[in-house]
Design an enzyme around this catalytic site. Structure first.
Site, short mmCIF file in Angstrom:
data_model
loop_
_atom_site.label_atom_id
_atom_site.label_comp_id
_atom_site.label_asym_id
_atom_site.label_seq_id
_atom_site.Cartn_x
_atom_site.Cartn_y
_atom_site.Cartn_z
N CYS A 1 -5.15 0.43 -3.55
CA CYS A 1 -5.10 -0.40 -2.49
C CYS A 1 -6.30 -0.46 -1.41
O CYS A 1 -6.82 -1.47 -0.97
CB CYS A 1 -3.84 0.01 -1.64
N GLU B 1 0.65 -3.17 0.25
CA GLU B 1 -0.52 -3.70 1.01
C GLU B 1 -1.25 -4.98 -0.14
O GLU B 1 -1.80 -5.82 0.66
CB GLU B 1 -1.70 -2.56 0.75
N HIS C 1 1.93 -3.24 -4.85
CA HIS C 1 2.10 -2.43 -3.75
C HIS C 1 2.26 -3.07 -2.37
O HIS C 1 1.68 -4.36 -2.49
CB HIS C 1 1.05 -1.56 -3.51
#
Length: 144
Positions: free
Chosen positions: A80, A49, A47
């Site tokens: 995350c 992040e 992801h």
């Protein structure tokens, strides 16, 4: 957040990934950026992040980033937020809410926040319309 949106567009336009971008700011300057790439990397943890946090930690040469802030175009998921908490970031600012799996929208963060040994400031809505529009356009084009 503008830089995070530019990075999100790269994910979409160059890599055909869901357009989510993230930047880490430390001592008033951007030290890392990342975009979603779980499809192309065949990595469910890739992801925006996570990518940005990994890069920031390497750049700063520390696994904890207590003076850092994260700007991300979509509300973080539970995976995350776990990484963000472990990194000890001081603040997250997200653009578009994610009512299905976002930690604020679903109430998940509220459930855990009192038990954390780290206080995290979370704000949402910065450039939300622009980020939401980018996501809506991406998924509309996928369906057509």
């Amino acid at each position: 957040m503008r830089k995070a949106l530019r990075v999100a567009r790269i994910a979409c336009n160059r890599h055909n990934e869901v357009p989510v971008g993230a930047v880490v700011v430390h001592s008033g300057r951007i030290v890392a950026a990342g975009f979603n790439c779980p499809i192309s990397s065949k990595d469910p943890t890739a992801h925006a992040e996570i990518i940005a946090l990994r890069r920031a930690a390497k750049r700063i040469d520390a696994y904890r980033l207590p003076e850092a802030e994260l700007y991300v175009t979509l509300e973080p998921c539970i995976m995350c937020i776990g990484a963000i908490i472990h990194a000890r970031l001081k603040k997250i600012t997200f653009a578009a809410p994610d009512p299905k799996i976002g930690v604020v929208s679903t109430g998940i963060y509220k459930l855990i926040e009192d038990d954390l040994n780290h206080n995290l400031d979370i704000a949402g809505g910065l450039l939300a319309e622009e980020a939401s529009g980018l996501l809506k356009d991406f998924f509309f084009n996928k369906r057509c």
